[in-house]
Scaffold this active site. Structure first.
Site, PDB file in Angstrom:
ATOM      1  N   ASN A  16       9.032  -4.765   1.844  1.00  0.00           N
ATOM      2  CA  ASN A  16       8.322  -4.040   2.895  1.00  0.00           C
ATOM      3  C   ASN A  16       8.256  -2.537   2.660  1.00  0.00           C
ATOM      4  O   ASN A  16       7.994  -1.783   3.581  1.00  0.00           O
ATOM      5  CB  ASN A  16       8.977  -4.311   4.251  1.00  0.00           C
ATOM      6  CG  ASN A  16       9.058  -5.792   4.530  1.00  0.00           C
ATOM      7  OD1 ASN A  16      10.121  -6.375   4.542  1.00  0.00           O
ATOM      8  ND2 ASN A  16       7.900  -6.420   4.701  1.00  0.00           N
TER       9      ASN A  16
ATOM     10  N   VAL B 185       7.130   3.205   4.178  1.00  0.00           N
ATOM     11  CA  VAL B 185       7.760   2.047   4.795  1.00  0.00           C
ATOM     12  C   VAL B 185       6.730   1.320   5.634  1.00  0.00           C
ATOM     13  O   VAL B 185       5.961   1.933   6.367  1.00  0.00           O
ATOM     14  CB  VAL B 185       8.919   2.498   5.704  1.00  0.00           C
ATOM     15  CG1 VAL B 185       9.626   1.303   6.282  1.00  0.00           C
ATOM     16  CG2 VAL B 185       9.886   3.344   4.923  1.00  0.00           C
ATOM     17  N   CYS B 186       6.726  -0.002   5.501  1.00  0.00           N
ATOM     18  CA  CYS B 186       5.764  -0.779   6.288  1.00  0.00           C
ATOM     19  C   CYS B 186       6.524  -1.595   7.311  1.00  0.00           C
ATOM     20  O   CYS B 186       6.928  -2.715   7.045  1.00  0.00           O
ATOM     21  CB  CYS B 186       4.965  -1.695   5.363  1.00  0.00           C
ATOM     22  SG  CYS B 186       3.838  -2.767   6.222  1.00  0.00           S
ATOM     23  N   ILE B 187       6.774  -0.999   8.477  1.00  0.00           N
ATOM     24  CA  ILE B 187       7.300  -1.813   9.574  1.00  0.00           C
ATOM     25  C   ILE B 187       6.475  -1.537  10.811  1.00  0.00           C
ATOM     26  O   ILE B 187       5.904  -0.467  10.973  1.00  0.00           O
ATOM     27  CB  ILE B 187       8.802  -1.570   9.872  1.00  0.00           C
ATOM     28  CG1 ILE B 187       9.087  -0.099  10.076  1.00  0.00           C
ATOM     29  CG2 ILE B 187       9.672  -2.158   8.804  1.00  0.00           C
ATOM     30  CD1 ILE B 187      10.505   0.137  10.525  1.00  0.00           C
TER      31      ILE B 187
END
Lengths: 169, 618
Positions: free
Chosen positions: A81, A88-90
């Protein structure tokens, strides 16, 4: 008179310095500019990232907390992720309008109720439990799914690198 | 490292230029031939171009030092990113004007790029004012002087290109003219924002309306830019060809403008909602919860009693329909982005009607048990004598008949409360499920009987009629059915709301057309189990006698109700179901009819449940 964004950032800084959550150190890069932060995240125990100290940067928009900050790992990372360039991919870092992966409900998106602390804790738990469905780093997702041993080794190498230790031989 | 390399490159460029010039001088020994030699030789020209480029960069660095001091990393990043796009656009423009290609032309483009870069930097710097707590005098001086210089340059170049175009006809100068005009709009935007930031910094309290003014600044300048681009494209298409190189900036400008418009609309709506829909939180409500505004993390203080005129001050806190409390100003800036509750994400716009309904909302719950599968619990007003139906339920004005009864219950005058007029008109009468909304507040009416906890209201016969299983099982079933009935009630409420909407449009004809079809649909579905209905109407009669008189008292006199006695009410049932076809207006029939049908349906559901094999037949 200072803006509401600055006020809130100062409040959060104070809060974070008074009761720092475990495994997280965060603060502005310099006191002149509260909109650029750096944070150190400890790799959660009993995960491949155990023991690592990862450096991240947080960039806050002028309308924080209405819009989420941008977060990026400065330390090298290899994680399903985290984009190869460190972003950051959240979901809680995405404002409800955009959905790069097309899987998030708006319930898990950014809202002013979130905070820097929550973001960093979410990132910590993301390190512990990757979500391979929204692969920001496809190689890492694939390795995590198919070849966990190799992934753990890669993570171990990054942990050592983050601690400035020579790579294990 | 990079600095070193830059220094080396600059030095190399200087050395190269010197050597080229000295070489030429050594060969020609005179000024004029040297110049001719230099300009005729391509390698020499390349070196000279490079030198000029280095000069421009040095000049840029000097100006940056003067006006900006140290650049922040974010600013550098922006600058580099935008520069690449600008260079690409410029190269595209070169291809269009290759006939005019000349050193002067290249120089003009370089100057344009150079000035553009400073516009961008200035934009970033002024935006930064919002984040930086300290604004020094030097900062103001730098910004203002740079603004003046840039504006002067822009105006000067616009003027030059305008005159050139007038005297020599359309040429590349047109492109420059438009580019500089657009840069001038940027200067204007930056200046306005600067002024706004300055005012904000000067004042003690947060300036609530700043965001709104910023939006308007964006809107106006965005509009100017869009206009400029449209004119430019039109003219270019007319005299030359389609300006490919301006597509990207044009698209971006249009998108920005569109965003500005939608932002304005959203924020206006947010402000309106804030002022009208959501109630101010009271001191008690604040005290009962954590009194920190979760958006800005600051205390919410109950507004002092004398602070009334300061509507938009931070002191005012708003409570959303979901019960969460925030500062009005924080909430407003959030609503400009999204119309949900920050804490629980309740969609505010969808729930707009909620806050208005509370006067009625509390009413249905006590009545709802009465809507269960058991006819005895029907509220009495459902079975008015046939002669009453007309005056009561026919035209919209009479439809409000229940209204006075609500107001009689003593809480408010008929006309002062805002909600009843909205909800009372005819919508309900035709729909049985909604009727009770008006009834409950009646002072003398006995509350609808609660559901008997042990189901003693049911005779053994009735229980046996439901397949004669053991009692406990039947009770469980009934429990389940009551849930179903609740769901159905909800559905009826929805139907009623749809009808409210339809009628709010003032189309009476629509209603008359729509209702019968609704009724017939129901009839088809529910016409099967007649037996249950009859047993139901029996018990209903009893109910009517007990509460009939009181209910009639509440209805205003003119409708002829006072005269109707308990006896007439007793006979009401039979006609109400049979007289449906006699009544002139079809809408009148529906109350009794649909009511009955609904009962049948429920009864059928009941029987379906208890005897699954029978249910399959339908």
């Amino acid at each position: 008179m200072v803006g509401s964004a600055l006020k809130r950032l100062m409040a959060e800084y104070k809060q974070l310095s008074l009761n720092p959550p475990e495994g997280i150190v965060a603060g502005p890069v310099n006191e002149e500019n509260f909109f650029e932060w750096e944070a150190l995240i400890l790799g959660p125990a009993e995960t491949p990232f155990d023991g690592g100290v990862f450096k991240t940067s947080l960039l806050f928009p002028t309308d924080y907390p209405m819009s989420p900050p941008k977060m990026r790992f400065i330390s090298d990372m290899f994680h399903p992720n985290i984009y190869p360039d460190g972003r950051v991919c959240i979901s809680i870092l995405h404002s409800p309008g955009d959905d790069p992966m097309g899987y998030e409900t708006s319930a898990e998106r950014w809202s002013p109720v979130q905070s820097i602390e929550k973001i960093l804790l979410s990132v910590m738990s993301m390190l512990a439990e990757p979500n391979p469905e929204s692969g920001a780093n496809v190689d890492a997702s694939k390795m995590w799914r198919d070849d966990r041993e190799q992934f753990d080794k890669q993570a171990e190498r990054l942990v050592r690198k983050s601690l400035d230790l020579p790579p294990d031989l | 490292m990079i600095k070193m390399r830059g220094l080396v490159l600059t030095g190399a460029s200087f050395a190269l230029t010197m050597s080229v010039v000295v070489n030429a001088w050594m060969q020609k020994k005179q000024f004029y031939p040297t110049v001719v030699y230099l300009t005729k030789s391509s390698p020499c020209m390349a070196v000279l171009y490079l030198q000029a480029f280095v000069f421009v960069l040095l000049l840029g660095k000097l100006m940056r030092k003067i006006f900006f001091g140290q650049l922040r990393p974010a600013e550098t990043e922006h600058l580099i990113e935008k520069s690449w796009y600008a260079v690409t656009d410029t190269c595209l423009a070169f291809t269009m004007f290759r006939d005019d290609f000349s050193p002067v032309f290249v120089a003009a483009f370089t100057i344009l790029l150079f000035l553009k870069a400073f516009h961008w930097l200035l934009e970033d710097r002024v935006d930064f004012m919002e984040r930086s707590p300290v604004i020094t005098f030097v900062f103001k001086l730098r910004v203002l002087s740079l603004l003046a210089i840039l504006l002067f340059c822009d105006v000067f170049f616009v003027k030059t290109s305008y005159q050139t175009t007038l005297t020599k006809g359309a040429s590349v100068q047109l492109v420059f003219g438009f580019e500089y005009a657009i840069l001038a709009t940027i200067v204007l935007t930056v200046f306005l924002k600067y002024v706004l930031h300055l005012i904000d910094l000067q004042s003690e309290n947060p300036w609530e309306n700043k965001a709104v003014y910023m939006l308007y600044v964006e809107l106006v300048t965005g509009f100017c830019r869009v206009l400029l681009y449209i004119c430019f494209t039109a003219i270019m298409v007319k005299i030359h060809t389609f300006p490919l190189f301006s597509i990207r900036p044009m698209y971006l400008t249009m998108r920005q403008f569109k965003k500005a418009v939608s932002d304005i609309i959203l924020s206006r709506r947010a402000i309106r909602n804030m002022n009208t829909l959501y109630p101010d939180a009271t001191a008690e409500e604040l005290a009962s919860t954590d009194s920190t505004c979760i958006i800005c993390r600051e205390e919410m203080n109950a507004p002092a009693a004398d602070a009334q005129p300061m509507q938009n001050a931070t002191g005012v806190n708003k409570k959303l329909p979901c019960g969460h409390i925030f500062h009005a100003s924080c909430l407003r800036s959030w609503f400009q982005r999204q119309q949900t509750c920050p804490t629980c994400r309740l969609d505010i716009l969808q729930n707009q009607t909620r806050p208005q309904t509370p006067p009625q909302r509390p009413a249905p719950p006590p009545a709802q048990p009465g809507q269960g599968p058991y006819p005895p619990m029907y509220p009495p007003m459902y079975m008015p004598p046939p002669n009453m139906q007309h005056p009561m339920f026919q035209p919209p004005q009479n439809g409000q008949a229940p209204n006075p009864s609500t107001s009689e219950s003593g809480n408010s005058a008929p006309s002062t409360s805002t909600a009843p007029p909205v909800f009372s008109p005819p919508p309900m009468p035709p729909i049985p499920g909604t009727g009770p909304m008006f009834m409950p507040p009646m002072p003398f009416m006995p509350p609808p009987p609660p559901i008997p906890p042990n189901f003693e209201g049911l005779s053994e016969d009735q229980v046996r009629s439901m397949e004669g299983h053991e009692r406990r099982a039947v009770e469980m079933r009934i429990e389940c059915l009551r849930n179903i009935s609740l769901l159905m009630d909800a559905a009826f409420h929805q139907v009623q709301q749809y009808i409210t909407v339809v009628q709010a449009q003032g189309d009476a004809g629509l209603r008359i057309n729509a209702m019968p079809s609704f009724a017939t649909q129901q009839q088809q579905q529910g016409s099967s189990s007649q037996a249950d209905v009859t047993s139901g109407s029996h018990t209903n009669e009893k109910q009517d006698t007990s509460s009939g008189p009181t209910s009639t008292e509440d209805v205003p006199g003119p409708s002829g109700l006072p005269q109707t006695s308990a006896e007439t009410n007793d006979t009401a049932d039979a006609p109400s179901s049979s007289s449906t076809s006699n009544n002139g207006c079809e809408t009148d029939d529906i109350p009794a009819d649909a009511n009955e049908l609904r009962r049948r349906r429920l009864a059928k559901l009941l029987s379906d449940k208890s005897s699954p094999d029978h249910g399959k037949d339908d």
